[in-house]
Design an enzyme around this catalytic site. Structure first.
Site, PDB file in Angstrom:
ATOM      1  N   ASP A  43     -22.697  37.883 -33.821  1.00  0.00           N
ATOM      2  CA  ASP A  43     -21.409  38.102 -34.480  1.00  0.00           C
ATOM      3  C   ASP A  43     -20.948  39.550 -34.368  1.00  0.00           C
ATOM      4  O   ASP A  43     -21.712  40.427 -33.962  1.00  0.00           O
ATOM      5  CB  ASP A  43     -21.477  37.670 -35.959  1.00  0.00           C
TER       6      ASP A  43
ATOM      7  N   ASN B 205     -25.689  34.010 -49.800  1.00  0.00           N
ATOM      8  CA  ASN B 205     -25.010  32.718 -50.032  1.00  0.00           C
ATOM      9  C   ASN B 205     -25.430  31.646 -49.021  1.00  0.00           C
ATOM     10  O   ASN B 205     -24.842  30.575 -48.974  1.00  0.00           O
ATOM     11  CB  ASN B 205     -23.484  32.900 -50.014  1.00  0.00           C
TER      12      ASN B 205
ATOM     13  N   HIS C 286     -25.391  32.028 -45.637  1.00  0.00           N
ATOM     14  CA  HIS C 286     -24.751  32.061 -44.308  1.00  0.00           C
ATOM     15  C   HIS C 286     -25.753  32.434 -43.214  1.00  0.00           C
ATOM     16  O   HIS C 286     -26.708  33.164 -43.453  1.00  0.00           O
ATOM     17  CB  HIS C 286     -23.515  32.975 -44.286  1.00  0.00           C
TER      18      HIS C 286
ATOM     19  N   GLU D  59     -19.984  31.039 -43.081  1.00  0.00           N
ATOM     20  CA  GLU D  59     -20.019  31.006 -44.538  1.00  0.00           C
ATOM     21  C   GLU D  59     -20.138  29.556 -45.027  1.00  0.00           C
ATOM     22  O   GLU D  59     -19.854  28.614 -44.265  1.00  0.00           O
ATOM     23  CB  GLU D  59     -18.735  31.644 -45.091  1.00  0.00           C
TER      24      GLU D  59
HETATM   25  C1  F6R Z   1     -26.009  39.537 -38.719  1.00  0.00           C
HETATM   26  C2  F6R Z   1     -25.860  38.198 -39.276  1.00  0.00           C
HETATM   27  C3  F6R Z   1     -25.953  37.939 -40.737  1.00  0.00           C
HETATM   28  C4  F6R Z   1     -27.133  38.646 -41.387  1.00  0.00           C
HETATM   29  C5  F6R Z   1     -27.157  38.370 -42.892  1.00  0.00           C
HETATM   30  C6  F6R Z   1     -28.270  39.113 -43.592  1.00  0.00           C
HETATM   31  O1  F6R Z   1     -25.863  39.531 -37.322  1.00  0.00           O
HETATM   32  O2  F6R Z   1     -25.614  37.300 -38.525  1.00  0.00           O
HETATM   33  O3  F6R Z   1     -26.073  36.539 -40.945  1.00  0.00           O
HETATM   34  O4  F6R Z   1     -28.323  38.213 -40.806  1.00  0.00           O
HETATM   35  O5  F6R Z   1     -25.926  38.730 -43.456  1.00  0.00           O
HETATM   36  O6  F6R Z   1     -28.027  40.491 -43.527  1.00  0.00           O
HETATM   37  P1  F6R Z   1     -29.145  41.524 -44.014  1.00  0.00           P
HETATM   38  O7  F6R Z   1     -30.298  41.380 -43.093  1.00  0.00           O
HETATM   39  O8  F6R Z   1     -28.477  42.872 -43.900  1.00  0.00           O
HETATM   40  O9  F6R Z   1     -29.485  41.137 -45.420  1.00  0.00           O
END
Ligand code: F6R
Length: 248
Positions: A66, A134, A136, A141
């Site tokens: 992403d 949440n 995701h 989401e």
């Molecule tokens: C990042 C991504 C997100 C993160 C998630 C957790 O490329 O795809 O799904 O893996 O938001 O983020 P952290 O590791 O910062 O808690």
């Protein structure tokens, strides 16, 4: 089954071993890459092992999950920047081996379509994933259809607040992103979902208790035949004992 590790470092070590093995078995492997704080120790260990074992990455290709819309690649909070800092500039990976969604294109829709088509053509062998509080994965989401391909998404308020820690103030946090879709992720042959930290303990419990539903995106992985759920002790603290196996 969840596999539990005493620390994010011991988890990272185990996961790097698997990654190195997979690269040695298939030098032209296609990796799906994630960003975020969970991935920092993973890439830290991976880089160390690549150097130590002199691993040849010349045929490896990658697709990132992403990217925020509105942040240029050189912005310190863009995922392009994160990948350069934590992996790409530290090992021998050239830009032509790497795919990241281009969130600065005028025509986002055709960029998304092209990205899914490339994923479909090359096929992801091993996908790394983190999880949002949440549930995701990527930036899919809660409520994102399981059959979705790469698309633009409006970030939920929860995700913007969680990720706000990296920005000076909330007005700087992007509102939209491009993310691989749920079906793109599910098409990977092997997946590792990594969850660390006490702040994710409730998320882990929710994931464990959840049926497979679009309300909890990561629950989709329960239907994937080859997904590793790798968790550290802090994130596993609310799980019942029978839910996991302790590894190291
Ligand atoms: C990042 C991504 C997100 C993160 C998630 C957790 O490329 O795809 O799904 O893996 O938001 O983020 P952290 O590791 O910062 O808690």
């Amino acid at each position: 089954m969840f596999y539990v590790f005493s620390t994010p470092q011991s988890l990272a070590q185990h996961l790097s071993n698997i990654l190195i093995q997979r690269i040695q078995q298939k030098p032209n492997i296609v990796l799906g890459l994630a960003t975020g704080s969970t991935m920092e120790p993973v890439y830290g260990n991976f880089v160390q092992r690549i150097k130590q074992d002199n691993v040849d990455l010349s045929q490896v290709r990658s697709f990132n999950l992403d990217e925020y819309i509105g942040l240029p690649p050189e912005h310190a909070q863009s995922y392009h920047f994160f990948m350069n800092e934590n992996l790409f500039s530290l090992v021998n990976l050239k830009p032509e081996q790497l795919h990241l969604p281009n969130a600065n294109k005028q025509d986002i829709e055709s960029e998304c379509k092209k990205y899914s088509e490339q994923i479909n053509k090359e096929g992801i062998d091993f996908q790394l994933l983190g999880i949002g509080t949440n549930g995701h994965i990527g930036f899919n989401e809660p409520g994102t259809p399981f059959n979705s391909l790469t698309h633009m998404i409006e970030l939920s308020e929860k995700t913007r607040i969680d990720n706000g820690r990296f920005f000076n103030d909330m007005s700087e946090v992007p509102t939209h992103a491009i993310t691989m879709g749920m079906a793109d992720i599910m098409s990977a042959k092997e997946i590792a979902l990594v969850i660390t930290g006490a702040h994710k303990a409730q998320t882990v419990l929710n994931l464990y208790n959840s049926p497979v539903t679009e309300k909890m995106p990561a629950s989709m992985l329960k239907e994937h035949k080859n997904t590793h759920f790798f968790i550290d002790e802090a994130a596993a603290s609310l799980l019942p004992k029978e839910a996991y196996q302790f590894v190291a």
